[in-house]
Design a protein around this motif. Structure first.
Motif, short mmCIF file in Angstrom:
data_model
loop_
_atom_site.label_atom_id
_atom_site.label_comp_id
_atom_site.label_asym_id
_atom_site.label_seq_id
_atom_site.Cartn_x
_atom_site.Cartn_y
_atom_site.Cartn_z
N ALA A 369 30.82 51.16 -3.74
CA ALA A 369 29.45 51.64 -3.89
C ALA A 369 28.96 51.45 -5.32
O ALA A 369 29.66 51.79 -6.27
CB ALA A 369 29.36 53.12 -3.51
N PRO A 370 27.75 50.90 -5.51
CA PRO A 370 27.24 50.67 -6.87
C PRO A 370 26.99 51.96 -7.62
O PRO A 370 26.89 51.93 -8.86
CB PRO A 370 25.94 49.90 -6.61
N GLU A 371 26.89 53.08 -6.90
CA GLU A 371 26.63 54.36 -7.57
C GLU A 371 27.88 54.89 -8.29
O GLU A 371 27.76 55.74 -9.18
CB GLU A 371 26.17 55.40 -6.55
N ARG A 376 30.59 57.94 -12.64
CA ARG A 376 31.70 58.06 -13.60
C ARG A 376 31.15 58.07 -15.03
O ARG A 376 31.60 58.88 -15.86
CB ARG A 376 32.67 56.89 -13.41
N ALA A 377 30.18 57.22 -15.31
CA ALA A 377 29.61 57.16 -16.66
C ALA A 377 28.98 58.49 -17.04
O ALA A 377 29.17 58.99 -18.17
CB ALA A 377 28.57 56.04 -16.72
N ASP A 378 28.26 59.08 -16.11
CA ASP A 378 27.59 60.35 -16.42
C ASP A 378 28.61 61.46 -16.67
O ASP A 378 28.44 62.26 -17.60
CB ASP A 378 26.67 60.74 -15.26
N GLU A 395 29.14 48.76 -16.76
CA GLU A 395 29.53 48.40 -15.40
C GLU A 395 28.46 48.82 -14.39
O GLU A 395 28.13 48.08 -13.46
CB GLU A 395 30.87 49.07 -15.05
N ALA A 396 27.92 50.01 -14.61
CA ALA A 396 26.87 50.51 -13.69
C ALA A 396 25.63 49.63 -13.78
O ALA A 396 24.98 49.36 -12.76
CB ALA A 396 26.53 51.95 -14.04
N LEU A 397 25.28 49.19 -15.00
CA LEU A 397 24.12 48.32 -15.17
C LEU A 397 24.31 47.00 -14.41
O LEU A 397 23.37 46.49 -13.78
CB LEU A 397 23.89 48.03 -16.65
N ALA A 398 25.51 46.48 -14.47
CA ALA A 398 25.78 45.21 -13.78
C ALA A 398 25.70 45.39 -12.26
O ALA A 398 25.36 44.44 -11.54
CB ALA A 398 27.15 44.69 -14.18
N ASP A 404 14.34 50.51 -11.47
CA ASP A 404 14.25 51.89 -11.96
C ASP A 404 15.62 52.43 -12.34
O ASP A 404 15.77 53.12 -13.35
CB ASP A 404 13.56 52.80 -10.93
N ALA A 405 16.65 52.09 -11.56
CA ALA A 405 18.00 52.54 -11.90
C ALA A 405 18.49 51.85 -13.17
O ALA A 405 19.12 52.49 -14.02
CB ALA A 405 18.94 52.24 -10.74
N ARG A 406 18.19 50.56 -13.32
CA ARG A 406 18.64 49.84 -14.53
C ARG A 406 17.99 50.42 -15.78
O ARG A 406 18.65 50.56 -16.82
CB ARG A 406 18.32 48.35 -14.39
#
Length: 435
Positions: A369-371, A376-378, A395-398, A404-406
């Motif tokens: 899942a991309p989330e 994890r970052a948060d 990693e999340a940005l990629a 909006d998420a980016r």
């Protein structure tokens, strides 16, 4: 920033598509023929409307073109049964108003028609989403957490089953829909999910969210005593009430704990809470006496957020308890993933990180899942582990699929990098005790 407003043709097609397909299905029982003819009418509109102007009644125009196309195809097939279908198609189209069947709308009729109980639940949900919502195969695959190629095979298999088994796609009587309700509600929920959190692109897809809320309302009119139908409507209303506060002026996503709660739509929240109360009081339980269904649990969680005056007032103990119940009932990887966020809010970010790794170990789809890197970052950022948090945000940005998420993730990455830079500067400052 919201998504670009749909063109007049987009709006007409989205409104009329289910009615056209429903009308053709009702007469021919041929899924492919119905979709092909609706698509043919749409393509003709794209060619002629810009040149000749939009007709006074675009819905009737599209329906007429689609039905003529169906007649042409059936004439070429040249069989007795298809001749009867042809006769039916050349008769005036039935009115879309409720003729006493109880459905009240062709969109709901099509939903219950497509969700045939002889198909497996995943197949009927996928096929109905493709037909009714107009979502692409790619979008549906992401909603269902399956690969696009696997979803294409599923759609093909379902259509072959319908054709080979002679499955009759007829509108079921309203007192014989019990074995279709779960899949109909699932389709409505997934249409809203794509509108609320688009799987790709930019902005929110309000037209899909509005469509899902309208369908949920129709479902509760048809099934007023069904607890899960009422709960689904409550869930959609409570979540959509946050719509005005979910994006910045530049289109970046605003996390729930940073949203301006004064901008939440209070009438929608009141309507959602009222629907939730109806779900609690429903006497004809869709989930069985004494049990609580997944939409009711999610609506209860949404209600906890909606009734908290501040982010600090949110009852995370209650939310984790609801997530535990939902996970126990569904074993859903999405629920397992979202639960880790709640655990992190209740017990602290370190506990959330442990829960996240446990969810990844227990649910293989969670890892994909991309989330996950964003969660994890948060949690790492909140725990003060800035360096691994920065890596996780990259990693999340990629992995992020929407603009909006980016934008949100880039803001968080910049904040973490700034914090690291400030720490480096502080470390370079001479210690007064050393001088």
């Amino acid at each position: 920033m919201s998504s670009s407003p749909p063109s007049p043709l987009d709006s007409v097609v989205r409104t009329e598509w289910p009615r056209i397909v429903a009308g053709l299905l009702r007469v021919t029982g041929d899924w492919d023929l119905a979709e092909d003819c609706a698509q043919d009418a749409t393509e003709r509109a794209l060619l002629t409307w810009p040149r000749d102007g939009v007709p006074d009644n675009p819905g009737a125009w599209l329906t007429s073109v689609a039905r003529r196309r169906a007649v042409d195809v059936l004439r070429r097939r040249n069989s007795e049964s298809r001749a009867l279908q042809e006769v039916a198609l050349t008769e005036p189209a039935p009115t879309t108003a409720d003729a006493g069947s109880g459905y009240a709308d062709d969109r709901l009729r099509l939903l219950f028609t497509c969700c045939h109980p002889d198909l497996t639940l995943p197949d009927r949900v996928a096929l109905t989403l493709r037909t009714v919502s107009g979502l692409t195969t790619r979008e549906i695959a992401r909603l269902l957490l399956v690969k696009e190629s696997a979803l294409s095979q599923r759609l093909l298999r379902a259509r072959k089953q319908i054709s080979s088994s002679g499955l009759v796609l007829a509108v079921p009587p309203t007192d014989e829909v019990a074995d279709r309700v779960a899949s109909v509600l699932a389709v409505i929920y997934l249409v809203f999910t794509e509108g609320y959190s688009a799987t790709e692109g930019a902005g929110l897809r309000d037209e899909l969210a509005d469509e899902a809320i309208a369908l949920a309302q129709l479902a509760t009119w048809l099934l007023p005593e069904h607890d899960e139908a009422q709960a689904l409507r409550a869930l959609l209303l409570l979540q959509h009430a946050r719509r005005p506060a979910r994006l910045t002026s530049t289109g970046a996503l605003i996390p729930l704990d940073e949203q301006d709660r004064t901008r939440w739509d209070r009438p929608l929240i009141a309507a959602g809470l009222e629907a939730l109360q109806l779900a609690r009081e429903a006497t004809c339980a869709g989930t069985g006496e004494g049990s609580v269904g997944p939409y009711r649990v999610q609506a209860e969680i949404a209600a906890v957020h909606s009734t908290a005056q501040t982010p600090q007032a949110v009852d995370w103990v209650a939310i984790v308890a609801w997530y535990d119940a939902l996970l126990s009932a569904t074993a859903s990887p999405v629920v397992a993933m979202n639960r880790t966020v709640a655990v992190g809010m209740r017990d602290g970010p370190e506990a959330g990180l442990v829960a996240l790794e446990e969810a990844i170990d227990e649910h293989r789809h969670v890892r994909e899942a991309p989330e996950v890197p964003a969660i994890r970052a948060d949690l790492l950022r909140r725990s003060g582990a800035n360096l691994p948090a920065a890596d996780a945000y990259r990693e999340a940005l990629a992995a992020a699929r929407t603009a909006d998420a980016r934008m949100y993730l880039q803001r968080r990455l910049d904040e973490v990098l700034d914090a690291m830079a400030r720490l480096d500067v502080d470390l370079l400052q001479p210690n007064p005790e050393d001088t």
